[in-house]
Write a protein that holds these residues in place. Structure first.
Motif, PDB file in Angstrom:
ATOM      1  N   LYS A  84       0.839  -1.186   0.000  1.00  0.00           N
ATOM      2  CA  LYS A  84       0.000   0.000   0.000  1.00  0.00           C
ATOM      3  C   LYS A  84       0.879   1.243   0.000  1.00  0.00           C
ATOM      4  O   LYS A  84       1.615   1.492   0.954  1.00  0.00           O
ATOM      5  N   LEU A  85       0.809   2.017  -1.069  1.00  0.00           N
ATOM      6  CA  LEU A  85       1.612   3.222  -1.221  1.00  0.00           C
ATOM      7  C   LEU A  85       0.713   4.436  -1.320  1.00  0.00           C
ATOM      8  O   LEU A  85      -0.473   4.334  -1.641  1.00  0.00           O
ATOM      9  N   TRP A  86       1.295   5.608  -1.015  1.00  0.00           N
ATOM     10  CA  TRP A  86       0.487   6.836  -1.017  1.00  0.00           C
ATOM     11  C   TRP A  86       0.017   7.209  -2.420  1.00  0.00           C
ATOM     12  O   TRP A  86      -1.020   7.859  -2.591  1.00  0.00           O
ATOM     13  N   VAL A  87       0.756   6.770  -3.459  1.00  0.00           N
ATOM     14  CA  VAL A  87       0.351   6.932  -4.851  1.00  0.00           C
ATOM     15  C   VAL A  87       0.594   5.600  -5.549  1.00  0.00           C
ATOM     16  O   VAL A  87       1.698   5.060  -5.458  1.00  0.00           O
ATOM     17  N   PRO A 126      10.813   4.344  -0.778  1.00  0.00           N
ATOM     18  CA  PRO A 126      12.196   4.543  -0.325  1.00  0.00           C
ATOM     19  C   PRO A 126      12.668   3.359   0.514  1.00  0.00           C
ATOM     20  O   PRO A 126      11.893   2.782   1.283  1.00  0.00           O
ATOM     21  N   ALA A 127      13.922   3.018   0.393  1.00  0.00           N
ATOM     22  CA  ALA A 127      14.456   1.847   1.085  1.00  0.00           C
ATOM     23  C   ALA A 127      14.390   2.005   2.595  1.00  0.00           C
ATOM     24  O   ALA A 127      14.229   1.015   3.323  1.00  0.00           O
ATOM     25  N   GLY A 173       1.425   3.081   9.837  1.00  0.00           N
ATOM     26  CA  GLY A 173       0.946   4.065   8.878  1.00  0.00           C
ATOM     27  C   GLY A 173       1.971   4.440   7.824  1.00  0.00           C
ATOM     28  O   GLY A 173       1.884   5.521   7.244  1.00  0.00           O
ATOM     29  N   ASP A 174       2.932   3.566   7.554  1.00  0.00           N
ATOM     30  CA  ASP A 174       3.977   3.850   6.562  1.00  0.00           C
ATOM     31  C   ASP A 174       3.461   3.474   5.177  1.00  0.00           C
ATOM     32  O   ASP A 174       3.259   2.296   4.885  1.00  0.00           O
ATOM     33  N   TYR A 175       3.264   4.469   4.316  1.00  0.00           N
ATOM     34  CA  TYR A 175       2.831   4.248   2.948  1.00  0.00           C
ATOM     35  C   TYR A 175       3.856   4.766   1.940  1.00  0.00           C
ATOM     36  O   TYR A 175       3.512   5.090   0.804  1.00  0.00           O
ATOM     37  N   GLY A 176       5.108   4.875   2.398  1.00  0.00           N
ATOM     38  CA  GLY A 176       6.177   5.258   1.495  1.00  0.00           C
ATOM     39  C   GLY A 176       6.184   6.720   1.115  1.00  0.00           C
ATOM     40  O   GLY A 176       6.826   7.096   0.123  1.00  0.00           O
ATOM     41  N   PRO A 189       8.489  12.410  -0.384  1.00  0.00           N
ATOM     42  CA  PRO A 189       8.993  12.866  -1.691  1.00  0.00           C
ATOM     43  C   PRO A 189      10.245  13.726  -1.600  1.00  0.00           C
ATOM     44  O   PRO A 189      11.016  13.790  -2.557  1.00  0.00           O
ATOM     45  N   MET A 190      10.476  14.386  -0.443  1.00  0.00           N
ATOM     46  CA  MET A 190      11.656  15.239  -0.289  1.00  0.00           C
ATOM     47  C   MET A 190      12.838  14.502   0.338  1.00  0.00           C
ATOM     48  O   MET A 190      13.921  15.068   0.475  1.00  0.00           O
ATOM     49  N   GLY A 191      12.639  13.261   0.750  1.00  0.00           N
ATOM     50  CA  GLY A 191      13.736  12.487   1.311  1.00  0.00           C
ATOM     51  C   GLY A 191      14.168  12.933   2.691  1.00  0.00           C
ATOM     52  O   GLY A 191      15.323  12.705   3.085  1.00  0.00           O
TER      53      GLY A 191
END
Length: 262
Positions: free
Chosen positions: A40-43, A49-50, A58-61, A64-66
């Motif tokens: 399950k990813l936010w988009v 990200p590794a 609640g981690d959905y990857g 975007p800014m790292g």
């Protein structure tokens, strides 16, 4: 004839083994696709990200800014998100409850001295209240910082040494008076952070709504339902009812309207 049959059987077996070997990569590729589809990813289709390995609730990857590439920073960001989420949930619940209980009092101005109980309307009383709140919040935040630097170091009550918390993980000090946590806490932690994120968005919406309309969320909802096309976000762009400043205890505080177009 016997040798011909044996040769045919050997060719058939060789062909079968080659077919099996040819099919194996396709089976593996399907397994990879299935594993990616279940993530399950936010988009949809975004690269995870590794360092976001789904170990956090609640981690959905989403990063975007790292910002979370640094493990130390990621640890602090999670604690900051937890605190903001919990405060937002309390704030949103308080705003809605206050508007239901006292609908004539606009929540955005509830903390002004003239809207507080009589003992707190005097400037010196307001100063004492702020000082008391500052001391309490400072004490709590310092202990939270100590727990961040040295996990488990503040589990014991500094006054009553017999009182201790299990604190299995930073940010979850074992507070559960109603015994909601039973067994694995992963599901409850995920629900908490998801509701907290929603509450943070809701609180920002309440603030912008109050600045643009001068109404609480329930009053704004009623106005929108009564006139959907005339009372909506588009119709309120460029309007702001927030005054330029507010005077509290003889001190004039400039105010800013965050709503666009003002």
């Amino acid at each position: 004839p016997r040798s011909v049959k044996m040769s045919a059987m050997m060719q058939k077996a060789s062909g079968s083994s080659l077919a099996v070997r040819a099919q194996r990569p396709r089976v593996a590729s399907r397994t990879v696709v299935r594993a990616q589809a279940s993530d399950k990813l936010w988009v949809p289709g975004a690269a995870r990200p590794a360092y976001l390995d789904k170990s956090l609730a609640g981690d959905y990857g989403f990063d975007p800014m790292g910002f979370g590439a640094d493990p130390v920073a990621l640890k602090w960001y999670r604690q900051a998100e937890l605190m903001h989420a919990r405060w937002a949930m309390l704030g949103v619940a308080g705003i809605l409850a206050q508007e239901l209980a006292v609908p004539n009092q606009f929540w955005y101005t509830s903390a002004l001295p003239e809207n507080l109980p009589e003992p707190f309307q005097r400037p010196e009383a307001m100063g004492g209240l702020l000082a008391f709140q500052f001391c309490l919040m400072h004490w709590v935040e310092v202990r939270r910082w100590m727990d961040y630097k040295n996990p488990g170091s503040v589990n014991q009550d500094p006054v009553f040494s017999g009182n201790k918390l299990s604190n299995p993980e930073m940010g979850y000090p074992g507070f559960d008076p109603l015994s909601f946590y039973k067994g694995d806490m992963t599901e409850m932690k995920t629900k908490e952070i998801k509701n907290g994120r929603l509450a943070m968005f809701a609180f920002v919406g309440f603030v912008l709504q109050a600045q643009a309309t001068g109404k609480g969320p329930l009053a704004s909802l009623a106005a929108h339902l009564a006139n959907p096309f005339g009372d909506n976000i588009g119709a309120n762009i460029g309007t702001c009812v927030t005054p330029a400043s507010s005077t509290i205890g003889g001190i004039t505080i400039p105010l800013t309207c965050l709503w666009p177009g003002h």
